[in-house]
Enzyme design. Structure first.
Site, PDB file in Angstrom:
ATOM      1  N   HIS A 269     -39.706  97.444  47.491  1.00 38.35           N
ATOM      2  CA  HIS A 269     -40.566  97.294  46.322  1.00 38.35           C
ATOM      3  C   HIS A 269     -40.213  96.415  45.112  1.00 38.35           C
ATOM      4  O   HIS A 269     -39.073  96.494  44.822  1.00 38.35           O
ATOM      5  CB  HIS A 269     -40.726  98.873  45.628  1.00 38.35           C
ATOM      6  CG  HIS A 269     -42.264  99.178  44.847  1.00 38.35           C
ATOM      7  ND1 HIS A 269     -42.161  98.600  43.742  1.00 38.35           N
ATOM      8  CD2 HIS A 269     -43.023  99.670  45.480  1.00 38.35           C
ATOM      9  CE1 HIS A 269     -43.636  98.911  43.254  1.00 38.35           C
ATOM     10  NE2 HIS A 269     -44.037  99.730  44.281  1.00 38.35           N
ATOM     11  N   HIS A 270     -41.249  95.903  44.469  1.00 36.29           N
ATOM     12  CA  HIS A 270     -40.829  94.914  43.338  1.00 36.29           C
ATOM     13  C   HIS A 270     -40.181  95.477  42.207  1.00 36.29           C
ATOM     14  O   HIS A 270     -39.917  94.848  41.336  1.00 36.29           O
ATOM     15  CB  HIS A 270     -42.221  94.171  42.809  1.00 36.29           C
ATOM     16  CG  HIS A 270     -42.005  92.710  42.795  1.00 36.29           C
ATOM     17  ND1 HIS A 270     -40.912  92.307  41.856  1.00 36.29           N
ATOM     18  CD2 HIS A 270     -42.826  91.521  42.642  1.00 36.29           C
ATOM     19  CE1 HIS A 270     -41.150  91.054  41.731  1.00 36.29           C
ATOM     20  NE2 HIS A 270     -42.231  90.633  42.069  1.00 36.29           N
ATOM     21  N   CYS A 271     -40.567  96.801  41.989  1.00 38.62           N
ATOM     22  CA  CYS A 271     -39.858  97.353  40.901  1.00 38.62           C
ATOM     23  C   CYS A 271     -38.166  97.413  41.101  1.00 38.62           C
ATOM     24  O   CYS A 271     -37.544  97.679  39.944  1.00 38.62           O
ATOM     25  CB  CYS A 271     -40.349  99.065  40.542  1.00 38.62           C
ATOM     26  SG  CYS A 271     -39.776 100.177  41.832  1.00 38.62           S
TER      27      CYS A 271
ATOM     28  N   ASN B  56     -35.841  94.159  36.810  1.00 35.01           N
ATOM     29  CA  ASN B  56     -36.759  92.776  36.748  1.00 35.01           C
ATOM     30  C   ASN B  56     -36.447  92.166  35.636  1.00 35.01           C
ATOM     31  O   ASN B  56     -36.742  92.605  34.615  1.00 35.01           O
ATOM     32  CB  ASN B  56     -38.151  93.043  37.345  1.00 35.01           C
ATOM     33  CG  ASN B  56     -38.367  93.206  38.694  1.00 35.01           C
ATOM     34  OD1 ASN B  56     -38.663  92.529  39.175  1.00 35.01           O
ATOM     35  ND2 ASN B  56     -38.307  94.542  38.959  1.00 35.01           N
TER      36      ASN B  56
END
Length: 464
Positions: free
Chosen positions: A137-139, A309
């Site tokens: 997941h991008h999180c 991020n």
């Protein structure tokens, strides 16, 4: 318990049944180099052992009551059977079968009640190869932290994974905080919001004034909402189609020198020429530049890369309406230089500061409503596609003893911009991964193949 930053949490809020916010890294390997031979259980145990050393891979989400604050991480047990699965392609394991399988795998969202990652060891590729599909997941991963993940789980030589197997998994579940603990933590986190909001507004006004000066002085600046309509300017479906291709890194570097440009300029020019060809063949070529969103790292020097991020984006014009390849390169270089001016004046972290202050519940519900009502088809496109260029190692590396042959990164696609092109340089090649929706892939054909053809076209232009 560790609260997510606003940027990390934003990737959760953006996720809908159609807009998946995970990426899939596709690593093609040669298992014949593994000392002692390939063994699924041993490779699975070794991957989990290495991944749980990274904070984001051994934690799960806990939500604050009534969406009062961004979610938080708590420690979680990592179950081998859930997080590393096995699959086999039917014979002959062709490239088409491979891409179809990866497209299906990329279409399935990650479960929120577990750590937000999963690997699939895909066997049966033609030529005795196999693939490692890493869905994350991008999180918890952006471009920089994804590169660090590769360093953690891959080796510079074929080291045999240990044969001592853990029977089930690693780690222990942390007790879910009580309602009172969550409420107290959310109040403590939000108590400084008014002062932070005032500072962000002040910074935004100053940055906007500087940006206006840049805009008035540079005609090459590309703005969002100036994008033309394309076949990708539609609401998403849950299904994904992917394609892969390889081009010569030496050719790209040669073109960089020949045109006096950067590697990124050459990549963007090749994407422009590829898109021009496919859109023209489909009879939908626009008469003005496409708008590409190009992610850039917003990390400060010395910041740890493994657990959050730090990402922003530049908007670059892709002049698909220009036939001359040299003219395309020149326009790209000018647009990129202008975008960097805007980034410098606005500040790479300004977007993240605004996201930090947004009401979490409102953000998530607005995204769900936007997707459900297919609002992306009711207004002018914000941008047309996302293009990423990720530098990789110039030397070979190994995954559980298997020599890595190619790495194809696949990023998420967004409502109204249903195309993502990511290139990854590895050894003497650049590996191209393209993601879109199946109906759009059928309409415009393979963008990845057109990218390789565009490199050849640029070579002919440089030779002339």
């Amino acid at each position: 318990m560790q609260r997510l930053s606003g940027v990390d949490a934003a990737f959760l809020y953006m996720e809908t049944p159609a807009q998946h916010m995970h990426g899939v890294g596709v690593t093609v390997v040669d298992p014949s180099t593994i000392p002692g031979g390939y063994d699924f259980d041993a490779m699975r145990a070794e991957f989990v052992r290495r991944l749980v050393a990274l904070p984001g891979f051994r934690r799960r989400l806990v939500q604050f009551p009534f969406g009062l604050d961004h979610p938080a991480w708590i420690d979680a047990r990592v179950e081998l059977a859930s997080h590393i699965i096995r699959a086999t392609l039917p014979e002959p394991g062709s490239q088409q079968q491979f891409e179809e399988f990866v497209g299906h795998y990329a279409s399935e969202p990650l479960r929120r009640d577990r750590p937000l990652w999963q690997f699939c060891l895909l066997e049966g590729l033609e030529g005795g190869r196999m693939a490692i599909l890493a869905k994350v997941h991008h999180c918890i991963v952006d471009g920089v932290s994804g590169a660090q993940m590769l360093r953690e789980i891959y080796d510079l030589e074929p080291v045999a994974p240990p044969r001592e197997l853990h029977p089930e998994g690693y780690g222990e579940d942390e007790a879910t905080p009580s309602l009172f603990q969550l409420a107290a933590a959310s109040i403590a986190a939000r108590v400084g919001d008014p002062a932070r909001a005032a500072a962000v507004v002040r910074e935004t006004l100053v940055s906007a004034a500087e940006a206006i000066v840049s805009l008035s002085a540079d005609a090459n600046i590309t703005l969002p909402m100036a994008a033309p309509a394309t076949p990708f300017s539609h609401a998403l479906t849950p299904r994904r189609a992917v394609s892969f291709a390889r081009a010569s890194l030496a050719d790209v570097k040669l073109l960089r020198t020949a045109f006096g440009a950067t590697v990124n300029d050459v990549v963007l020019a090749a994407c422009t020429i590829a898109l021009r060809r496919r859109l023209d063949e489909a009879g939908v070529l626009p008469d003005r530049p496409l708008v590409a969103s190009v992610p850039v790292s917003a990390r400060r020097a010395g910041e740890e890369a493994s657990s959050f991020n730090r990402v922003s984006a530049m908007f670059i014009g892709l002049p698909v309406h220009i036939e001359d390849s040299l003219g395309v390169v020149r326009e790209i270089a000018a647009s990129t230089a202008a975008a960097k001016k805007i980034m410098a004046s606005m500040g790479a972290n300004l977007l993240g500061e605004w996201v930090e202050l947004l009401p979490p519940l409102l953000f998530a519900q607005a995204m769900q409503l936007y997707s459900a009502l297919k609002m992306a088809e009711r207004h002018a496109p914000v941008h047309n596609l996302v293009i990423s260029n990720v530098p990789g190692p110039p030397f070979p590396f190994f995954a559980g003893g298997a020599r890595v042959l190619a790495v194809y990164p696949l990023g998420p696609i967004l409502e109204g911009a249903a195309l993502n092109v990511t290139v990854f340089s590895y050894q003497d090649a650049i590996d191209i991964g393209v993601v879109t929706c199946p109906s759009l892939a059928q309409e415009v054909g393979s963008i990845s193949t057109a990218f390789v053809e565009a490199i050849d076209e640029l070579k002919r232009c440089a030779g002339a």
